[in-house]
Design a protein around this motif. Sequence first.
Motif, PDB file in Angstrom:
ATOM      1  N   PHE A  43      60.719  40.396  86.259  1.00 15.96           N
ATOM      2  CA  PHE A  43      59.993  40.422  84.838  1.00 15.96           C
ATOM      3  C   PHE A  43      61.084  40.779  83.728  1.00 15.96           C
ATOM      4  O   PHE A  43      61.995  41.596  84.089  1.00 15.96           O
ATOM      5  N   PRO A  44      61.198  40.288  82.551  1.00 10.01           N
ATOM      6  CA  PRO A  44      62.167  40.637  81.437  1.00 10.01           C
ATOM      7  C   PRO A  44      61.841  42.278  81.256  1.00 10.01           C
ATOM      8  O   PRO A  44      60.774  42.686  80.982  1.00 10.01           O
ATOM      9  N   ALA A  45      62.883  42.772  81.355  1.00  8.59           N
ATOM     10  CA  ALA A  45      62.865  44.401  81.134  1.00  8.59           C
ATOM     11  C   ALA A  45      63.510  44.932  79.809  1.00  8.59           C
ATOM     12  O   ALA A  45      64.535  44.201  79.646  1.00  8.59           O
ATOM     13  N   LEU A  46      62.939  45.842  79.293  1.00 11.03           N
ATOM     14  CA  LEU A  46      63.497  46.490  78.117  1.00 11.03           C
ATOM     15  C   LEU A  46      63.551  48.120  78.599  1.00 11.03           C
ATOM     16  O   LEU A  46      62.718  48.718  79.085  1.00 11.03           O
ATOM     17  N   VAL A  47      64.827  48.503  78.274  1.00 11.21           N
ATOM     18  CA  VAL A  47      65.105  49.886  78.605  1.00 11.21           C
ATOM     19  C   VAL A  47      65.469  50.675  77.410  1.00 11.21           C
ATOM     20  O   VAL A  47      66.162  50.366  76.578  1.00 11.21           O
ATOM     21  N   LEU A  48      64.719  51.859  77.224  1.00 14.52           N
ATOM     22  CA  LEU A  48      64.830  52.430  75.871  1.00 14.52           C
ATOM     23  C   LEU A  48      65.366  53.816  76.255  1.00 14.52           C
ATOM     24  O   LEU A  48      64.490  54.578  77.193  1.00 14.52           O
ATOM     25  N   ALA A  49      66.560  54.089  75.897  1.00 15.06           N
ATOM     26  CA  ALA A  49      67.106  55.757  76.172  1.00 15.06           C
ATOM     27  C   ALA A  49      66.838  56.545  75.147  1.00 15.06           C
ATOM     28  O   ALA A  49      67.243  56.410  73.819  1.00 15.06           O
ATOM     29  N   CYS A  50      66.067  57.483  75.174  1.00 17.03           N
ATOM     30  CA  CYS A  50      65.521  58.611  74.333  1.00 17.03           C
ATOM     31  C   CYS A  50      66.685  59.396  73.871  1.00 17.03           C
ATOM     32  O   CYS A  50      66.549  60.126  73.200  1.00 17.03           O
ATOM     33  N   PRO A  53      69.122  58.254  68.857  1.00 16.61           N
ATOM     34  CA  PRO A  53      68.309  58.952  67.685  1.00 16.61           C
ATOM     35  C   PRO A  53      67.350  57.859  67.195  1.00 16.61           C
ATOM     36  O   PRO A  53      66.374  57.721  66.803  1.00 16.61           O
ATOM     37  N   GLU A  54      67.928  56.530  67.304  1.00 19.48           N
ATOM     38  CA  GLU A  54      67.217  55.256  66.749  1.00 19.48           C
ATOM     39  C   GLU A  54      66.031  55.107  67.630  1.00 19.48           C
ATOM     40  O   GLU A  54      64.863  54.854  67.261  1.00 19.48           O
ATOM     41  N   VAL A  55      66.085  55.093  68.926  1.00 27.50           N
ATOM     42  CA  VAL A  55      65.098  54.975  69.879  1.00 27.50           C
ATOM     43  C   VAL A  55      64.073  56.230  69.493  1.00 27.50           C
ATOM     44  O   VAL A  55      62.744  55.723  69.596  1.00 27.50           O
ATOM     45  N   ARG A  56      64.335  57.230  69.591  1.00 20.64           N
ATOM     46  CA  ARG A  56      63.288  58.416  69.180  1.00 20.64           C
ATOM     47  C   ARG A  56      62.720  58.117  68.025  1.00 20.64           C
ATOM     48  O   ARG A  56      61.338  58.143  67.710  1.00 20.64           O
ATOM     49  N   SER A  57      63.325  57.651  66.787  1.00 21.23           N
ATOM     50  CA  SER A  57      62.551  57.464  65.564  1.00 21.23           C
ATOM     51  C   SER A  57      61.669  56.394  65.840  1.00 21.23           C
ATOM     52  O   SER A  57      60.384  56.488  65.260  1.00 21.23           O
ATOM     53  N   ILE A  58      62.185  55.147  66.498  1.00 21.94           N
ATOM     54  CA  ILE A  58      60.968  54.019  66.443  1.00 21.94           C
ATOM     55  C   ILE A  58      59.812  54.679  67.308  1.00 21.94           C
ATOM     56  O   ILE A  58      58.658  54.174  66.891  1.00 21.94           O
ATOM     57  N   LEU A  59      60.095  55.300  68.369  1.00 19.17           N
ATOM     58  CA  LEU A  59      58.644  55.673  69.115  1.00 19.17           C
ATOM     59  C   LEU A  59      57.934  56.953  68.701  1.00 19.17           C
ATOM     60  O   LEU A  59      56.772  56.903  69.014  1.00 19.17           O
ATOM     61  N   ALA A  60      58.502  57.568  67.869  1.00 21.42           N
ATOM     62  CA  ALA A  60      57.754  58.664  67.261  1.00 21.42           C
ATOM     63  C   ALA A  60      56.955  58.350  65.957  1.00 21.42           C
ATOM     64  O   ALA A  60      56.019  58.928  65.897  1.00 21.42           O
ATOM     65  N   ASN A  61      57.497  57.332  65.422  1.00 19.88           N
ATOM     66  CA  ASN A  61      56.512  56.769  64.111  1.00 19.88           C
ATOM     67  C   ASN A  61      56.236  55.420  64.365  1.00 19.88           C
ATOM     68  O   ASN A  61      56.422  54.745  63.628  1.00 19.88           O
ATOM     69  N   SER A  62      55.411  55.414  65.453  1.00 23.05           N
ATOM     70  CA  SER A  62      55.140  53.807  65.813  1.00 23.05           C
ATOM     71  C   SER A  62      53.513  53.379  65.510  1.00 23.05           C
ATOM     72  O   SER A  62      52.637  54.298  65.994  1.00 23.05           O
ATOM     73  N   ILE A  79      61.130  53.708  79.657  1.00 28.00           N
ATOM     74  CA  ILE A  79      61.413  54.680  78.475  1.00 28.00           C
ATOM     75  C   ILE A  79      62.132  55.910  79.242  1.00 28.00           C
ATOM     76  O   ILE A  79      61.437  56.549  80.163  1.00 28.00           O
ATOM     77  N   ASP A  80      63.395  56.087  79.100  1.00 30.64           N
ATOM     78  CA  ASP A  80      64.150  57.311  79.918  1.00 30.64           C
ATOM     79  C   ASP A  80      64.390  58.646  79.107  1.00 30.64           C
ATOM     80  O   ASP A  80      64.488  58.303  77.846  1.00 30.64           O
ATOM     81  N   GLU A  81      63.844  59.834  79.762  1.00 32.64           N
ATOM     82  CA  GLU A  81      64.034  61.182  78.993  1.00 32.64           C
ATOM     83  C   GLU A  81      62.828  61.004  77.869  1.00 32.64           C
ATOM     84  O   GLU A  81      63.044  61.334  76.682  1.00 32.64           O
ATOM     85  N   ALA A  82      61.725  60.529  78.149  1.00 29.67           N
ATOM     86  CA  ALA A  82      60.652  60.721  77.213  1.00 29.67           C
ATOM     87  C   ALA A  82      60.395  61.887  76.496  1.00 29.67           C
ATOM     88  O   ALA A  82      60.038  61.791  75.352  1.00 29.67           O
ATOM     89  N   GLN A  83      60.517  62.783  77.069  1.00 33.01           N
ATOM     90  CA  GLN A  83      60.052  64.000  76.509  1.00 33.01           C
ATOM     91  C   GLN A  83      60.931  64.393  75.339  1.00 33.01           C
ATOM     92  O   GLN A  83      60.544  65.504  74.370  1.00 33.01           O
TER      93      GLN A  83
END
Length: 374
Positions: A43-50, A53-62, A79-83
């Motif tokens: 399957f097409p995979a998207l890896v988001l490394a938390c 900072p940009e990834v954290r910002s997007i996921l925190a206010n979505s 989603i890596d290091e989600a905490q």
Amino acid sequence: MVQRAIETIINRQFFKGKAIVITGPRQSGKTTLLKQIASKSEFPALVLACDEPEVRSILANSNLQRLRSLVGRHKLVLIDEAQRVKNIGLTLKLMVDLMPDIQLLITGSSSLDLAGKISEPLTGRMFEYHLYPFSSQELALSVNRLAEQQSLEKRLIYGSYPQVIMLSGQEKSCLLHLTGNRLYNDVLAYSDIRKPAQLESLLISLALQVGNEVSYHQLAQTIQADSKTVERYIHLLEQSFIVFKLSAFSRSLPNEIKKGKKVYFYDNGIRNAILQNFSPLNLRQDASALWENYVVSERQKANHYQRHFANSFFWRTFQRQKIDLIEETDGTLIAYALRWRQQSQAKLPATFIAAYPDHEFHIIDRTNYLDFLM
């Protein structure tokens, strides 16, 4: 590359309507596992490394629209290091509930990190698994059984963290770095421990008592704290996958110890690094304790990866009769004697046999330990 046992388990759970959460200690290989899964996925995979900072910002206010724009046509979202993301639990809940065509795979450094952030929002919406340092089964299968058996002394002394295994010749520096700078970050950062020196003293005391019962009262006296503080610290160390407890087994005999505890380390190398003792086995007085810690911890990994849901105990009476390890599965008892010296004989105490006649008994030593752990 060592194939992780949990990878097959995870792949079986894809697209069942739930997020998959992987917890484990720092440096146990969670990020590498995510990359392996992504590279092999159909399957097409998207890896988001938390860490970014940009990834954290997007996921925190979505909101849902922004999340759909982020995910695009990807079916697998890792989603890596989600905490590290504020309010990550609510974001993940939104994705699970309103984006059912994607599969979420999430990692966190420990259950301590993730407990308050996603457990409640994702109640009933996730499968949770633990990734430990390499297991003996994973290492044996990556090369061969004989090579792993020949590496037994190294495992007893240096353990099996991926970095330690991969950087042969640099084991001491890797372990001292882990214990000095990285391993306790979860506990210290998320639990408001005001006296780190007490935690260090407790770890040293636990390391010295591997294989023996521990008394919270005596530990409290040693680190100049109270028993409740010791209990809290040990609980936090368990959540960070540094140590785990076995309770005493008891059903009927009046002379059985009913409230005893043993504390083991998930990794021998971490235990030895805490004591800064990497001496070879022939110069050590604690070889039997290292063997017991290794076998019990590896059995914990094996049971988790093989989805063998057994309750684990030790057994002892006030007359000092003992059994190293007991597993109870669906009412069936299996007792194990763990023997470092192959010539050592072992038999069950008559009092145990009389009290629990329906049991199995096995001796685990260097000749058969891999069969036990695989």
